[in-house]
Design a protein around this motif. Structure first.
Motif, mmCIF file in Angstrom:
data_model
loop_
_atom_site.group_PDB
_atom_site.id
_atom_site.type_symbol
_atom_site.label_atom_id
_atom_site.label_comp_id
_atom_site.label_asym_id
_atom_site.label_seq_id
_atom_site.Cartn_x
_atom_site.Cartn_y
_atom_site.Cartn_z
ATOM 1 N N VAL A 166 37.514 31.978 38.253
ATOM 2 C CA VAL A 166 37.457 33.438 38.204
ATOM 3 C C VAL A 166 36.434 33.927 39.216
ATOM 4 C CG1 VAL A 166 36.968 35.467 36.791
ATOM 5 C CG2 VAL A 166 38.082 33.486 35.751
ATOM 6 N N ASP A 167 36.807 34.901 40.029
ATOM 7 C CA ASP A 167 35.899 35.504 41.004
ATOM 8 C C ASP A 167 35.013 36.527 40.294
ATOM 9 O OD1 ASP A 167 34.582 36.656 43.104
ATOM 10 O OD2 ASP A 167 36.365 37.464 44.090
ATOM 11 N N HIS B 40 34.192 40.332 41.582
ATOM 12 C CA HIS B 40 35.076 41.486 41.384
ATOM 13 C C HIS B 40 34.411 42.451 40.410
ATOM 14 C CE1 HIS B 40 38.716 43.818 41.293
ATOM 15 N NE2 HIS B 40 39.335 42.934 42.043
ATOM 16 N N LEU C 276 35.069 42.518 36.676
ATOM 17 C CA LEU C 276 34.756 41.299 35.932
ATOM 18 C C LEU C 276 33.255 41.040 35.865
ATOM 19 C CD1 LEU C 276 37.645 39.051 37.273
ATOM 20 C CD2 LEU C 276 37.479 40.162 35.035
ATOM 21 N N ARG D 16 33.186 29.826 38.193
ATOM 22 C CA ARG D 16 33.040 31.246 38.539
ATOM 23 C C ARG D 16 33.227 31.471 40.034
ATOM 24 N NH1 ARG D 16 27.768 33.184 35.269
ATOM 25 N NH2 ARG D 16 26.899 31.351 36.323
ATOM 26 N N ASP E 192 36.991 31.561 42.717
ATOM 27 C CA ASP E 192 38.449 31.430 42.698
ATOM 28 C C ASP E 192 38.970 31.616 44.117
ATOM 29 O OD1 ASP E 192 41.128 31.384 42.135
ATOM 30 O OD2 ASP E 192 41.162 33.224 40.967
ATOM 31 N N GLY F 64 43.387 32.783 43.151
ATOM 32 C CA GLY F 64 43.626 34.136 42.659
ATOM 33 C C GLY F 64 44.248 34.227 41.283
ATOM 34 N N THR G 211 41.648 34.724 38.389
ATOM 35 C CA THR G 211 41.033 36.053 38.451
ATOM 36 C C THR G 211 41.983 37.109 37.908
ATOM 37 O OG1 THR G 211 39.726 35.389 40.379
ATOM 38 C CG2 THR G 211 39.989 37.753 40.005
ATOM 39 N N SER G 212 43.271 36.962 38.206
ATOM 40 C CA SER G 212 44.265 37.899 37.684
ATOM 41 C C SER G 212 44.366 37.815 36.162
ATOM 42 C CB SER G 212 45.627 37.604 38.323
ATOM 43 O OG SER G 212 46.595 38.518 37.874
ATOM 44 N N THR H 238 43.428 42.187 38.726
ATOM 45 C CA THR H 238 42.422 41.853 39.727
ATOM 46 C C THR H 238 42.826 40.618 40.517
ATOM 47 O OG1 THR H 238 41.298 40.686 37.930
ATOM 48 C CG2 THR H 238 40.475 42.862 38.506
ATOM 49 N N ARG H 239 42.349 40.562 41.765
ATOM 50 C CA ARG H 239 42.488 39.375 42.599
ATOM 51 C C ARG H 239 41.143 39.148 43.296
ATOM 52 N NH1 ARG H 239 47.071 36.227 41.887
ATOM 53 N NH2 ARG H 239 47.172 35.661 44.079
ATOM 54 N N PRO H 240 40.917 37.978 43.865
ATOM 55 C CA PRO H 240 39.628 37.710 44.510
ATOM 56 C C PRO H 240 39.315 38.698 45.632
ATOM 57 C CG PRO H 240 40.822 35.668 44.166
ATOM 58 C CD PRO H 240 41.781 36.779 43.844
#
Length: 369
Positions: free
Chosen positions: A64-65, A68, A71, A90, A92, A95, A98-99, A239-241
């Motif tokens: 997971v990014d 963002h 997050l 932590r 990504d 992606g 993170t989504s 969400t995405r990176p």
């Protein structure tokens, strides 16, 4: 250039200037506006009752990014599994994780825009077990991630992937269930999966399929007798990176959404066992398709408000977490169960370019008339 064309150009220029002046807010608002599943599931009403406080959701995925914005503060230190995964989960570079995290526990943005998760006060425990966003998991890594999540207080585990039939994964899932963890898994995507994939088809797992915008069966979703519930799985924005957003379709998205609903229920009813939580969710699902349980929707589309408020009788000895037994005929499936058809959500500048292109075409056409 005729007077009519000049007036049309002036109007177009005014629209372009407005969009350029408000690109960032419009983009953030557009993200929330495109999260159609929130309204479809009555999430605003559900979040007045519960927001997933105190619930840890284990996420074996691509990491997971945490940079963002939505997050920030939502992701606990996790763990990487497999060669080269020596970080704490932590980060990504793919992606998918993170989504999923954004769909489960996205906090939104201070201005009211951005991506909002189903349970925005739940915490994500990331385990880096996937190396691509096709949803095809490595069994040994997934099994290790499930065990690690249980050891680190996860009360929900979101498996937005499928693997080949594997004894280690089966044993890890069984240990999680015995530890009172709700295990949620996607049934898989067509055409790679036509029957419910593994580990979703295991007894006790809350197997999730997909529905579309109209409440119908999403063609991308596999079907089968192990199906438990369905959730939105078409054009789901998250969400995405690197601060980006994207829309995708697949049972991964539905699985993350249902995992968020489980977090809402576990926060509202902390005394309920995992089996009773699953029973509450299946008992209150909105029936679709053929009356009663069916292979496309299971018990129906998940209904968060009803799951949080309905007077549900306790599960009988034959119900609860094993309401639908796994079918041995579904063995051997090994294909992707993640999201597909990811499309980056365009901001204001992208809209401007489209308008300009349309404007040029229109001017040239009118000039020829």
């Amino acid at each position: 250039m005729t007077a009519a064309v000049r007036r049309w150009c002036v109007g177009l220029l005014a629209i372009v200037l407005v969009l350029l002046g408000t690109a960032r807010p419009a983009s953030a608002d557009a993200v929330r506006d495109r999260q159609w599943h929130l309204a479809a599931l009555g999430i605003a009403q559900a979040q007045h009752i519960s927001q997933g406080e105190g619930v840890v959701v284990g996420l074996p995925d691509t990491g997971v990014d945490i940079k963002h914005a939505e997050l920030s503060g939502a992701v606990l230190p996790g763990k990487g599994f497999g060669e080269g995964n020596d970080n704490d989960g932590r980060a990504d570079y793919v992606g998918h994780g993170t989504s999923m995290a954004g769909l489960i526990a996205g906090r939104g943005l201070p201005n009211g825009g951005g991506a909002l998760g189903i349970a925005p006060k739940a915490m994500i425990l990331p385990m880096k077990t996937l190396k691509s966003d096709d949803g095809l998991g490595v069994p040994a890594l997934l099994a290790a991630g499930i065990d690690w999540a249980v050891e680190h207080s996860a009360k929900v585990i979101c498996i937005a992937a499928v693997t080949g039939e594997d004894a280690a994964v089966r044993s890890a899932v069984e240990r999680a269930l015995r530890a009172d963890v709700v295990v949620v898994a996607g049934v898989g995507n067509t055409p790679d999966n036509t029957t419910v994939g593994f580990p979703a088809r295991l007894p006790g797992v809350l197997a999730v399929g997909g529905s579309d915008r109209d409440g119908g069966h999403a063609p991308i979703s596999a079907t089968g007798p192990e199906m438990m519930v369905a959730a939105p799985a078409v054009d789901i924005v998250s969400t995405r990176p690197n601060g980006r957003y994207a829309a995708a379709s697949g049972t991964s998205d539905a699985t993350a959404i249902v995992s968020g609903v489980v977090a809402l229920v576990r926060a509202k009813y902390p005394g309920l066992s995992a089996a009773e939580v699953v029973h509450r969710i299946t008992a209150t699902a909105t029936d679709k398709g053929k009356p009663g349980r069916d292979d496309e929707f299971g018990f129906g589309i998940v209904n968060p408000v009803a799951a949080l408020t309905a007077d549900v009788a306790p599960a009988s000895s034959s119900a609860g977490v094993a309401e639908v037994a796994a079918s041995p005929s579904a063995a051997g499936v090994s294909a992707a169960g993640g999201s597909s058809a990811a499309v980056v959500v365009a901001g204001g500048v992208g809209v401007v370019l489209v308008l300009v292109a349309v404007g040029v075409w229109a001017i040239r056409r009118r000039a020829r008339e």
